[in-house]
Motif scaffolding. Structure first.
Motif, short mmCIF file in Angstrom:
data_model
loop_
_atom_site.label_atom_id
_atom_site.label_comp_id
_atom_site.label_asym_id
_atom_site.label_seq_id
_atom_site.Cartn_x
_atom_site.Cartn_y
_atom_site.Cartn_z
N LEU A 154 6.84 -5.18 -2.32
CA LEU A 154 6.62 -4.91 -3.74
C LEU A 154 7.95 -4.76 -4.48
O LEU A 154 8.03 -5.09 -5.67
CB LEU A 154 5.76 -3.66 -3.91
N SER A 155 8.98 -4.25 -3.81
CA SER A 155 10.30 -4.18 -4.42
C SER A 155 10.81 -5.57 -4.76
O SER A 155 11.34 -5.82 -5.86
CB SER A 155 11.28 -3.46 -3.49
N LEU A 156 10.67 -6.49 -3.81
CA LEU A 156 11.09 -7.87 -4.06
C LEU A 156 10.28 -8.49 -5.19
O LEU A 156 10.82 -9.22 -6.03
CB LEU A 156 10.93 -8.69 -2.78
N ASN B 166 -0.49 3.96 3.20
CA ASN B 166 -0.06 5.01 4.12
C ASN B 166 -1.18 5.98 4.43
O ASN B 166 -1.44 6.33 5.59
CB ASN B 166 1.13 5.75 3.51
N PHE B 167 -1.90 6.42 3.40
CA PHE B 167 -2.92 7.45 3.59
C PHE B 167 -4.28 6.87 3.97
O PHE B 167 -5.19 7.62 4.31
CB PHE B 167 -3.01 8.35 2.37
N VAL C 64 2.30 3.16 -6.28
CA VAL C 64 1.06 3.72 -5.75
C VAL C 64 0.57 3.03 -4.47
O VAL C 64 0.10 3.69 -3.54
CB VAL C 64 -0.05 3.66 -6.83
N ILE C 65 0.66 1.70 -4.41
CA ILE C 65 0.05 0.98 -3.29
C ILE C 65 0.63 1.38 -1.93
O ILE C 65 -0.13 1.55 -0.96
CB ILE C 65 0.13 -0.54 -3.52
N GLY D 65 5.59 0.75 4.89
CA GLY D 65 6.99 0.44 4.61
C GLY D 65 7.19 -1.02 4.28
O GLY D 65 7.97 -1.38 3.37
N GLN D 66 6.50 -1.89 4.99
CA GLN D 66 6.60 -3.32 4.72
C GLN D 66 6.03 -3.66 3.35
O GLN D 66 6.59 -4.48 2.61
CB GLN D 66 5.88 -4.10 5.81
#
Length: 400
Positions: A50-52, A22-23, A16-17, A44-45
């Motif tokens: 958050l993936s890491l 983005n919006f 979600v974040i 994107g950053q």
């Protein structure tokens, strides 16, 4: 906060974040004008960061376990995810990375062996998205909403007129479905008035999203709650099984029982064309493939990669084999939900499975990427249901 809570909140943040960032920076694209949204550099950053974080949380939680026992049902779910990987990426670099994150999350959940009570975090997450969406709509209305009228789409939607609430996610339908799937778990929250207040906030957000699928799911959940109150023997597992059977029947027989191609926003025509593509391909056992809407025979008959029905999607993309695997995963999840709700006055897990099947009658809502706004309430919950601790043989029902 338990390890399961931390894992879910990290998955929810990943889903979600980035969209919220983005919006906040740019409005939602207007439907009908051929515009698609692209992440801003900052969004994107944030997504990469958050993936890491998600990978780190998974590895830390797994490292705390002396033994890592992954039940066969979880491996079946992982196989199901591999076969039905996102149709736009396949198993190329980005698709493979997304799939590896899903596998890591599923294995971590199985190592945690969550309890029924821990799933309340799913409901609280849905309520948090609802609250944020309402505040976001008041603070930055153009960024939080789709403008329907005058953007290339004809007419208005539901009672909300030209504007529908999308919040921090990519689409108003996604917002409504995500909240509708999370609402049943609010039954695990302590305090009658707290639950009612959170349900109300979620219901208002679903209505403002004007998602017809989510509204139908909301009505299905309300009917489930009503039966729970009116039927004294609702705690009998056979009765709950009958309720689920009705929901499954809706998803299974709706596509083959309707004939008006324009019905349900032309979904009936899509179902007919999709099934025709599957039959004419001759690949009845293995299906046309994940990219069946991109080229070949399906392009002429059913030029789409989403059949807007869970069972039709599985049948066309993976044939009878994938339909069997998917049905088995859902059956095991439903069986676990009913068993965990045994002796309970609020069968919230059974209600969730019921709502999932109701939504699946007109949508395909099982994305296998942690970046999807629907993953926390679909893939994550299914993995949790398959790894649930077995309930005690006798438990007291909850009381309001």
């Amino acid at each position: 906060m338990t390890g399961f809570d931390l894992l879910f909140l990290t998955c929810l943040a990943k889903a979600v974040i980035p969209g919220a960032v983005n919006f906040i920076q740019q409005p939602h694209p207007l439907p009908g004008l051929g515009l698609t949204y692209e992440f801003t550099p900052l969004a994107g950053q944030v997504s990469s960061g958050l993936s890491l974080m998600l990978v780190a949380v998974c590895l830390a939680l797994i490292a705390r376990k002396k033994r890592l026992l992954v039940p066969p049902a979880t491996w079946l779910l992982i196989a199901f995810a591999v076969i039905t990987q996102d149709v736009t990426s396949g198993l190329k670099s980005s698709g493979a990375l997304a799939l590896l994150q899903v596998i890591l999350v599923a294995v971590t959940i199985s190592s945690l062996r969550p309890t029924r009570a821990e799933l309340r975090i799913v409901g609280l997450g849905a309520a948090a998205i609802a609250v944020y969406s309402l505040i976001f709509a008041m603070a930055m209305p153009l960024n939080a909403q789709f403008l329907i009228g005058g953007s290339g789409a004809e007419g208005t939607k539901a009672f909300v007129g030209e504007y529908v609430l999308a919040g921090p996610v990519t689409h108003s339908n996604t917002l409504g479905i995500a909240i509708a799937l999370g609402m049943p778990f609010l039954g695990l929250v302590e305090g009658k008035w707290v639950r009612r207040a959170l349900w109300l906030v979620c219901a208002v957000t679903v209505l403002l999203s004007a998602s017809r699928t989510a509204m139908i799911a909301l009505a299905g959940w309300a009917a489930f709650r009503l039966l729970e109150v009116l039927v004294r023997d609702f705690r009998v597992r056979a009765f709950r099984g009958a309720v689920l059977l009705v929901a499954v029947g809706l998803a299974a027989f709706l596509p083959i029982s309707l004939s008006d191609r324009s019905g349900l926003s032309t979904r009936v025509g899509l179902w007919q064309d999709s099934l025709a593509a599957w039959q004419e391909s001759g690949e009845l056992l293995l299906g046309i493939g994940a990219q069946w809407g991109a080229d070949g025979i399906a392009n002429a008959i059913a030029p789409t990669s989403s059949a807007h029905n869970l069972l039709v999607q599985l049948l066309v993309s993976g044939g009878l084999l994938l339909l069997f695997v998917g049905a088995l995963v859902l059956f095991l999840a439903a069986k676990s939900a009913v068993a965990a709700d045994r002796f309970r006055q609020r069968p919230v897990l059974t209600a969730y499975v019921c709502v999932l099947f109701v939504i699946s009658s007109t949508e395909y809502v099982l994305p296998w990427t942690v970046s999807s706004q629907l993953f926390p309430v679909t893939g994550f919950v299914l993995a949790a249901l398959l790894a649930l601790q077995r309930p005690a043989s006798a438990q007291l029902p909850e009381r309001d």
